[in-house]
Design a protein around this motif. Structure first.
Motif, PDB file in Angstrom:
ATOM      1  N   LYS A  60       0.823  -1.212   0.000  1.00  0.00           N
ATOM      2  CA  LYS A  60       0.000   0.000   0.000  1.00  0.00           C
ATOM      3  C   LYS A  60       0.858   1.262   0.000  1.00  0.00           C
ATOM      4  O   LYS A  60       0.538   2.241  -0.672  1.00  0.00           O
ATOM      5  N   GLU A  63       2.122   1.791  -3.400  1.00  0.00           N
ATOM      6  CA  GLU A  63       1.068   2.241  -4.317  1.00  0.00           C
ATOM      7  C   GLU A  63       0.789   3.733  -4.160  1.00  0.00           C
ATOM      8  O   GLU A  63       0.654   4.452  -5.136  1.00  0.00           O
ATOM      9  N   LYS A  64       0.673   4.171  -2.906  1.00  0.00           N
ATOM     10  CA  LYS A  64       0.283   5.559  -2.627  1.00  0.00           C
ATOM     11  C   LYS A  64       1.192   6.145  -1.556  1.00  0.00           C
ATOM     12  O   LYS A  64       0.813   6.257  -0.392  1.00  0.00           O
TER      13      LYS A  64
END
Length: 85
Positions: A60, A63-64
């Motif tokens: 995660k 990803e961001k």
């Protein structure tokens, strides 16, 4: 005759006590072994879950990264507010 009967009864009680002590000791040792095995299994399960959560968290963050940084800053701010009180 009574004295001989009392002697036999005393010997029989001693044997029974020794047998009972040995059985109780074996049962306790078996119980400890079973608890140890259950504890190890629970530990391995928790460790596997923690590794999975770590992998998900890393994915995660990759990803961001900006969102992750903002969340971390917000959590840090909340901890700072709580620690002041």
């Amino acid at each position: 005759q009574l004295k001989a009967d009392i002697q036999k009864l005393t010997e029989q009680l001693a044997k029974t006590g020794q047998h009972g002590y040995g059985a109780a000791r074996r049962a306790a040792a078996d119980g400890v072994e079973q608890l140890r095995a259950q504890g190890e299994a629970a530990f391995e399960s928790m460790r596997g879950s923690a590794e999975d959560m770590e992998a998900q968290l890393i994915a995660k963050v990759r990803e961001k990264p900006v969102t992750s940084l903002a969340i971390a800053a917000g959590v840090g701010f909340l901890f700072a507010l709580l620690s002041r009180r």
